[in-house]
Design a protein around this motif. Sequence first.
Motif, PDB file in Angstrom:
ATOM      1  N   LEU A  15       4.998   4.204  43.695  1.00  0.00           N
ATOM      2  CA  LEU A  15       5.679   5.440  44.066  1.00  0.00           C
ATOM      3  C   LEU A  15       4.997   6.685  43.507  1.00  0.00           C
ATOM      4  CD1 LEU A  15       9.401   4.325  43.478  1.00  0.00           C
ATOM      5  CD2 LEU A  15       8.271   4.651  45.698  1.00  0.00           C
ATOM      6  N   LEU A  16       3.994   6.475  42.653  1.00  0.00           N
ATOM      7  CA  LEU A  16       3.386   7.595  41.944  1.00  0.00           C
ATOM      8  C   LEU A  16       2.214   8.198  42.707  1.00  0.00           C
ATOM      9  CD1 LEU A  16       3.450   6.111  38.333  1.00  0.00           C
ATOM     10  CD2 LEU A  16       5.164   7.550  39.457  1.00  0.00           C
ATOM     11  N   SER A  17       2.104   9.521  42.629  1.00  0.00           N
ATOM     12  CA  SER A  17       1.005  10.249  43.255  1.00  0.00           C
ATOM     13  C   SER A  17      -0.190  10.270  42.302  1.00  0.00           C
ATOM     14  CB  SER A  17       1.445  11.681  43.568  1.00  0.00           C
ATOM     15  OG  SER A  17       0.334  12.524  43.777  1.00  0.00           O
ATOM     16  N   LYS A  18      -1.386   9.973  42.820  1.00  0.00           N
ATOM     17  CA  LYS A  18      -2.583  10.033  41.976  1.00  0.00           C
ATOM     18  C   LYS A  18      -2.952  11.479  41.658  1.00  0.00           C
ATOM     19  CE  LYS A  18      -4.728   5.665  43.361  1.00  0.00           C
ATOM     20  NZ  LYS A  18      -5.919   5.033  43.962  1.00  0.00           N
ATOM     21  N   GLU A  19      -2.652  12.381  42.593  1.00  0.00           N
ATOM     22  CA  GLU A  19      -2.984  13.789  42.392  1.00  0.00           C
ATOM     23  C   GLU A  19      -1.996  14.462  41.440  1.00  0.00           C
ATOM     24  OE1 GLU A  19      -3.550  17.940  44.953  1.00  0.00           O
ATOM     25  OE2 GLU A  19      -3.335  16.022  45.989  1.00  0.00           O
ATOM     26  N   HIS A  20      -0.708  14.221  41.671  1.00  0.00           N
ATOM     27  CA  HIS A  20       0.342  14.829  40.841  1.00  0.00           C
ATOM     28  C   HIS A  20       1.029  13.711  40.030  1.00  0.00           C
ATOM     29  CE1 HIS A  20      -0.273  18.481  43.132  1.00  0.00           C
ATOM     30  NE2 HIS A  20      -0.072  17.807  44.253  1.00  0.00           N
TER      31      HIS A  20
END
Length: 452
Positions: A15-20
Amino acid sequence: MDNYITDRNDTIENLLSKEHYFQSLLQVLHSNDILNNKELENIQVQILDILRETANYYTKAESYSVRVEVAEQIMLSIYYTIGSFLKGKTSIKERITLIKENTMKYLFSEGEKVLKIKIEESKELLKNVQKNKLKTGNYAYIDTINYGIPLFFIEYDSRFAAHETQGSIDYPLAIDEMDLVGIEYINEYLRKIDFENQFCSHFDSHEIENLLKSFDKNSDHILINIFELVLTNYLGCMLLGKEGITLDITDIEKRYLKNKLGKLKEEEFNEVISRIVEDIFKEFTINDINFINYINKTIYKIMPNIKKNIEINKLENTFITFKNANENLIRYEDGESLENSRFKGITEEIRECDKVENKIQIIREEIHSLRDLVDVLGSDCIFDYEFIEIFKVLDDFEISLLLKYIPNDSVMDVDYGTESEKEWHEKLKEYLNMINEEKKSKIIAESLNIIL
């Protein structure tokens, strides 16, 4: 709660964004009641304290306030820095413990250390990539490695804009995951292009250029991934059982491949490709798991195209046959470039000249490499009609060489580069339109056959 976190580790990670990364981690932890409202508010207050302190550095303590846009950028940079530290931990549970048991200032400080290490690692990677770069005339490849990525390190600001990806990166990777930014993206990009260079280093550079020119006669000016073309044709050569490290596949051999592969069921096709790829790993002694994964991802990308083109009888769209016209290729070895300080002094001397004749004399006496000549033309020391006068004293081959530095699908279209570069591109086009058609055609044809 610990068991809950352990059980859902992969689910949360997805569920995690690599950018944010840090922002998305806080959001997921809060929505899953792993962080309560009070804890989240406390984190936000601490980050605001870091923002105030960083903004104070930004204004050099001359003011306690900055523009909203600047504050937003600094805030994103802070989140990015903390996220860079947390990404390096092996589990969600460890990251949660760090967030709950430490101050944000501590996490930010550790993140700054991570970024510094990654910057130094990336600089070393760049040196290696530049040292082992391919001998090719592809402009995007040359420009990205020699100028675009070095520009990133000149402009990158890890304190106030750690999340921004500076520089000019035009060359496409075979597998380019664009969900990374900042130094993380540059680090990943350099690792991948290093893998691509390593693989291509096993092949004769003239064969690679033959492959590119056979793919498209304007291959120097288009955005293509060299590694993917090389890997695809070598896969075909391996399927044919050809001996030696070669890339050429004849039309007859393509028909044989169509018959051989067209008879296979999907499972059999996949098994055949897997065996060939394993043989490639053994032949080139590729043991690095990240390198192996990168090649496998590229193969996975290539395979549907092979299947589709077998079905529609267009295997020439997958495997490339060398063209006889490539026997006329001209291999150009450039002269030695000037040191930066010497080059700067010469451009300043040219800029101060009132007469174009004097500028031409300096160029003729001091500039002995194509790269330096191109840089002079784009250095704001030559103006307007002076370009045409300079082109007039160059011989046809020198004009053909200059055409190699107009990076576009067509050598006659000039809409790329900095304003200074666009100017000399336009003036070169203007010069070519002034000369007779026979001479112009000869110059353009010769340019297409030059390998830098």
